[in-house]
Design a protein around this motif. Sequence first.
Motif, mmCIF file in Angstrom:
data_model
loop_
_atom_site.group_PDB
_atom_site.id
_atom_site.type_symbol
_atom_site.label_atom_id
_atom_site.label_comp_id
_atom_site.label_asym_id
_atom_site.label_seq_id
_atom_site.Cartn_x
_atom_site.Cartn_y
_atom_site.Cartn_z
ATOM 1 N N GLN A 177 3.163 5.247 5.554
ATOM 2 C CA GLN A 177 2.863 3.849 5.254
ATOM 3 C C GLN A 177 3.005 2.999 6.521
ATOM 4 O O GLN A 177 2.165 2.150 6.810
ATOM 5 C CB GLN A 177 3.808 3.346 4.151
ATOM 6 C CG GLN A 177 3.428 2.003 3.556
ATOM 7 C CD GLN A 177 2.150 2.069 2.734
ATOM 8 O OE1 GLN A 177 1.796 3.115 2.188
ATOM 9 N NE2 GLN A 177 1.437 0.968 2.665
ATOM 10 N N TYR A 201 -6.184 4.400 -2.361
ATOM 11 C CA TYR A 201 -4.737 4.377 -2.562
ATOM 12 C C TYR A 201 -4.235 2.930 -2.482
ATOM 13 O O TYR A 201 -4.511 2.233 -1.510
ATOM 14 C CB TYR A 201 -4.077 5.265 -1.509
ATOM 15 C CG TYR A 201 -2.609 5.024 -1.313
ATOM 16 C CD1 TYR A 201 -1.733 5.083 -2.394
ATOM 17 C CD2 TYR A 201 -2.086 4.742 -0.055
ATOM 18 C CE1 TYR A 201 -0.375 4.854 -2.214
ATOM 19 C CE2 TYR A 201 -0.734 4.523 0.132
ATOM 20 C CZ TYR A 201 0.112 4.575 -0.953
ATOM 21 O OH TYR A 201 1.452 4.334 -0.776
ATOM 22 N N VAL A 281 -1.973 12.614 4.410
ATOM 23 C CA VAL A 281 -0.691 13.003 3.801
ATOM 24 C C VAL A 281 -0.792 14.201 2.846
ATOM 25 O O VAL A 281 0.190 14.896 2.640
ATOM 26 C CB VAL A 281 0.016 11.836 3.062
ATOM 27 C CG1 VAL A 281 0.578 10.824 4.033
ATOM 28 C CG2 VAL A 281 -0.873 11.190 2.036
ATOM 29 N N PHE A 282 -1.979 14.422 2.257
ATOM 30 C CA PHE A 282 -2.106 15.544 1.311
ATOM 31 C C PHE A 282 -2.800 16.766 1.934
ATOM 32 O O PHE A 282 -3.055 17.758 1.239
ATOM 33 C CB PHE A 282 -2.900 15.119 0.066
ATOM 34 C CG PHE A 282 -2.149 14.154 -0.824
ATOM 35 C CD1 PHE A 282 -1.196 14.605 -1.717
ATOM 36 C CD2 PHE A 282 -2.388 12.790 -0.756
ATOM 37 C CE1 PHE A 282 -0.500 13.731 -2.528
ATOM 38 C CE2 PHE A 282 -1.694 11.897 -1.563
ATOM 39 C CZ PHE A 282 -0.745 12.371 -2.455
HETATM 40 C C1 LIG Z 1 -2.621 8.446 0.311
HETATM 41 C C2 LIG Z 1 -1.257 7.993 0.716
HETATM 42 N N1 LIG Z 1 -1.055 7.555 1.961
HETATM 43 C C3 LIG Z 1 0.152 7.132 2.364
HETATM 44 C C4 LIG Z 1 1.230 7.109 1.499
HETATM 45 C C5 LIG Z 1 2.555 6.642 1.987
HETATM 46 O O1 LIG Z 1 3.280 7.764 2.418
HETATM 47 P P1 LIG Z 1 4.753 7.690 2.993
HETATM 48 O O2 LIG Z 1 5.690 7.933 1.848
HETATM 49 O O3 LIG Z 1 4.797 8.776 4.010
HETATM 50 O O4 LIG Z 1 4.957 6.353 3.621
HETATM 51 C C6 LIG Z 1 1.064 7.543 0.177
HETATM 52 C C7 LIG Z 1 2.173 7.497 -0.782
HETATM 53 O O5 LIG Z 1 1.981 7.591 -1.986
HETATM 54 C C8 LIG Z 1 -0.216 8.002 -0.218
HETATM 55 O O6 LIG Z 1 -0.436 8.449 -1.453
#
Ligand SMILES: Cc1ncc(COP(=O)(O)O)c(C=O)c1O
Length: 481
Positions: A177, A201, A281-282
């Motif tokens: 984030q 998202y 992230v995925f």
């Molecule tokens: C697509 C996506 N990007 C970024 C994030 C944020 O990730 P992080 O917990 O590493 O800040 C999320 C969290 O749900 C997410 O789903």
Amino acid sequence: MKIYQQTAELLRKQILDQQLRPGDPLPSIRELSTRLNIGRNSVIHAYMLLEDEQLIEPRPRSGYYVRARPLSPNTSARPEPRRVELGATALEIIGAAQNARLVPLGSADPEAHGSAREYFYRRLSRHARDAASTSSGNSHYVAPPGLHDLRAQLARRFNSTLVQAGADDIVITNGAQEAITLALLALARPGDTLAVESPCYYGTLQCIEALGMRALEIPSHPQHGMDMEALSEALTCWPVKAILTNPSFSNPTGACSPVADRQALLRLAAEHDLPIIEDDVFGELYHQGSRPAPIKAFDTQGRVLLCSSLSKTLDSDIRIGWIMPGRYFEQVNYLKYVTTLASPGILQRAGADFLADNRYERHLRQVRRRYQARLGLLLEAIYQYWPAAAVPLTPKGGFLCWVELPIGFDGDQLYRDAQQAGIGITPGSLFASDMRFSHCIRLNYSTFEATPYYLQAIKTLGELIRRQLSTPLPGEPSGHY
Ligand SMILES: Cc1ncc(COP(=O)(O)O)c(C=O)c1O
């Protein structure tokens, strides 16, 4: 026309003429190959073609069915830049994940399980003990770009995903984030427009909202991600500052864009001289096959800012993230310093130890298999307990399942009803700047099992959905679906 195309054409016609109706099963592969006197491979190819066209869908251990209707946003308007005002529901959902009385199908947290995770926390407590026993001299920040050892470990992992990286190409952040926020701050100003996929998202949309920027929401295919043609057209109409995409198992649909689209996106970005913020992230959580190469792997001009973290693969509470900002390194690094000064050194030290060990790879292999199996269990439960009008997607990675209900269905109401019944879900309205996905919901299946606890939750959701579907809309004499 090849045999499989003729077969697909025959079935397509029957579906469009409503001889085969939504929810109807298709003949098994063996049955159809015998009936038409053609090879099984031709039937399989025909079914794959129709699945790509969103006309039919596979159901685990049950064969192919006619889809209730093609996946569609609640609007056909052409994209234009919009202000985002999502409000506090998202924060409520993340907070609700801490409520142990809610069945956890809402917030996008991975399962908290396994020896790799335990190992991370053991390393962390070891570093905490070391810190507690060191009492001379000054304490200090681990200044941006962050701990060298952690960045070196990340670079090593990047190299195995086809992204050429060195420790000096990476900035450590507090989760993905923060990485996305820093990228946006580096690339755009209040009032500027960012192209994003739709659905998108909500954390990204809210970041755009908080920074006073605008979102240009480009339609996204449920399997292939952002529509390149729509993006190309939109870029000629609107002054966009950057393209933000989540190409590998996106949140919420689980879409994974094909290599050709990733390359086309880079060509488009080069044509318009734009940066791409790639949210990965995925990316590690593919269910089968191999990891999709990030867009960054094809980037020879340093225009991709790749953002990721350990939040989806290991534990969302660890808050170790990173950004590989390419040619924007200096701006991003400086912004990291200005906004949060540094990320906690103790976490970074534990993270470096953790990544140096091979337990993480083993953990990823196991968790991919578990998420794939749990998706199968969730889909089976949905097909058993929900009306056919609810259409779940079948993602090929991650642990999120997007479910479309008929246009007019109120996902926000279902969210509230589910909360009352002790079940967490995420309403689709959060994934756009307007209400175009308010008829959808997102479920998290990272811990789903075919146990009475989860099956009862799916059953209850099915009853709530049925009840809403049979309630007349204002001014209508009877149920509206
Ligand atoms: C697509 C996506 N990007 C970024 C994030 C944020 O990730 P992080 O917990 O590493 O800040 C999320 C969290 O749900 C997410 O789903």
